[in-house]
Design a protein around this motif. Structure first.
Motif, mmCIF file in Angstrom:
data_model
loop_
_atom_site.group_PDB
_atom_site.id
_atom_site.type_symbol
_atom_site.label_atom_id
_atom_site.label_comp_id
_atom_site.label_asym_id
_atom_site.label_seq_id
_atom_site.Cartn_x
_atom_site.Cartn_y
_atom_site.Cartn_z
ATOM 1 N N MET A 228 0.843 -1.174 0.000
ATOM 2 C CA MET A 228 0.000 0.000 0.000
ATOM 3 C C MET A 228 0.890 1.241 0.000
ATOM 4 N N GLU A 229 0.531 2.174 -0.841
ATOM 5 C CA GLU A 229 1.259 3.434 -0.928
ATOM 6 C C GLU A 229 0.827 4.351 0.217
ATOM 7 N N GLN A 230 1.801 5.014 0.836
ATOM 8 C CA GLN A 230 1.521 5.966 1.902
ATOM 9 C C GLN A 230 1.778 7.374 1.366
ATOM 10 N N MET A 231 0.894 8.310 1.691
ATOM 11 C CA MET A 231 1.028 9.691 1.225
ATOM 12 C C MET A 231 2.373 10.276 1.677
ATOM 13 N N GLN A 232 3.009 10.983 0.772
ATOM 14 C CA GLN A 232 4.251 11.668 1.100
ATOM 15 C C GLN A 232 3.903 12.988 1.790
ATOM 16 N N ILE A 233 4.377 13.149 3.000
ATOM 17 C CA ILE A 233 4.075 14.335 3.804
ATOM 18 C C ILE A 233 5.367 15.119 4.002
ATOM 19 N N ASP A 234 5.256 16.422 3.900
ATOM 20 C CA ASP A 234 6.411 17.286 4.124
ATOM 21 C C ASP A 234 6.990 16.983 5.502
ATOM 22 N N ALA B 267 -4.141 12.369 11.317
ATOM 23 C CA ALA B 267 -3.537 11.050 11.352
ATOM 24 C C ALA B 267 -4.024 10.341 10.094
ATOM 25 N N LEU B 268 -3.111 9.806 9.302
ATOM 26 C CA LEU B 268 -3.466 9.251 7.998
ATOM 27 C C LEU B 268 -2.752 7.942 7.738
ATOM 28 N N LEU B 269 -3.518 6.987 7.257
ATOM 29 C CA LEU B 269 -2.969 5.743 6.722
ATOM 30 C C LEU B 269 -3.514 5.600 5.310
ATOM 31 N N GLY B 270 -2.636 5.681 4.322
ATOM 32 C CA GLY B 270 -3.084 5.542 2.945
ATOM 33 C C GLY B 270 -2.447 6.558 2.025
ATOM 34 N N PRO B 271 -2.802 6.470 0.741
ATOM 35 C CA PRO B 271 -2.144 7.294 -0.269
ATOM 36 C C PRO B 271 -2.557 8.762 -0.283
ATOM 37 N N ASP B 272 -3.743 9.075 0.253
ATOM 38 C CA ASP B 272 -4.192 10.462 0.292
ATOM 39 C C ASP B 272 -5.389 10.573 1.234
ATOM 40 N N LYS B 273 -5.824 11.802 1.488
ATOM 41 C CA LYS B 273 -6.936 12.035 2.420
ATOM 42 C C LYS B 273 -8.249 11.438 1.926
ATOM 43 N N GLY C 41 -7.578 7.229 1.870
ATOM 44 C CA GLY C 41 -6.976 6.640 3.059
ATOM 45 C C GLY C 41 -7.915 6.730 4.253
ATOM 46 N N ILE C 42 -7.408 6.311 5.392
ATOM 47 C CA ILE C 42 -8.146 6.417 6.653
ATOM 48 C C ILE C 42 -7.594 7.653 7.352
ATOM 49 N N LEU C 43 -8.474 8.620 7.605
ATOM 50 C CA LEU C 43 -8.056 9.933 8.079
ATOM 51 C C LEU C 43 -8.775 10.295 9.367
ATOM 52 N N GLY C 44 -8.001 10.715 10.351
ATOM 53 C CA GLY C 44 -8.552 11.279 11.577
ATOM 54 C C GLY C 44 -8.020 12.687 11.724
ATOM 55 N N SER C 45 -8.743 13.528 12.437
ATOM 56 C CA SER C 45 -8.287 14.899 12.634
ATOM 57 C C SER C 45 -8.641 15.364 14.035
ATOM 58 N N GLY C 46 -7.937 16.411 14.465
ATOM 59 C CA GLY C 46 -8.214 16.954 15.780
ATOM 60 C C GLY C 46 -7.377 18.179 16.070
ATOM 61 N N ALA C 47 -7.580 18.728 17.259
ATOM 62 C CA ALA C 47 -6.876 19.938 17.671
ATOM 63 C C ALA C 47 -5.441 19.653 18.101
ATOM 64 N N GLY C 48 -5.111 18.386 18.315
ATOM 65 C CA GLY C 48 -3.768 17.980 18.698
ATOM 66 C C GLY C 48 -3.491 16.582 18.186
ATOM 67 N N PRO C 49 -2.251 16.114 18.312
ATOM 68 C CA PRO C 49 -1.896 14.785 17.803
ATOM 69 C C PRO C 49 -2.711 13.651 18.425
ATOM 70 N N ASP C 50 -2.886 13.663 19.738
ATOM 71 C CA ASP C 50 -3.635 12.584 20.390
ATOM 72 C C ASP C 50 -5.093 12.585 19.970
ATOM 73 N N GLU C 51 -5.670 13.760 19.821
ATOM 74 C CA GLU C 51 -7.062 13.867 19.371
ATOM 75 C C GLU C 51 -7.201 13.340 17.939
#
Length: 99
Positions: free
Chosen positions: A1-7, A41-47, A50-60
């Protein structure tokens, strides 16, 4: 599986082994990064695919990702979906459950 390239400047280092994370978060270790003041937080080639979570901080973002993973697992997927194949193979689920 390809993972998105992140800066690399946007990537957040996570200690998956010592943090208060679920087994699935520790197993999949999604990339955590920040963009425009939101953490993802992302697993996959793009938003979009892929499987995408978001929040106000890393743990969230990771907690939201874990919820999104559960939703992803409960849905039907095409047998040629590389993210689904990776997830189900990693979890030890039969490929017939993907299609």
């Amino acid at each position: 599986m390809e993972q998105m390239q992140i800066d690399p400047e946007n990537l957040i280092s996570i200690d998956f082994e010592n943090g208060p994370y679920s087994k699935t978060i520790r197993t999949f270790r999604p990339d955590v990064y920040t963009e425009d003041g939101t953490y993802y937080a992302l697993l996959g080639p793009d938003k979009a695919t892929g499987i995408l979570g978001s929040g106000a901080g890393p743990d969230e973002a990771l907690l939201d990702w874990d919820k999104q993973l559960a939703v992803f697992i409960s849905q039907k997927h095409s047998p040629d979906d590389p993210v689904a194949e990776f997830v189900f193979d990693t979890l030890g689920t039969s490929k017939k459950d993907v299609g």
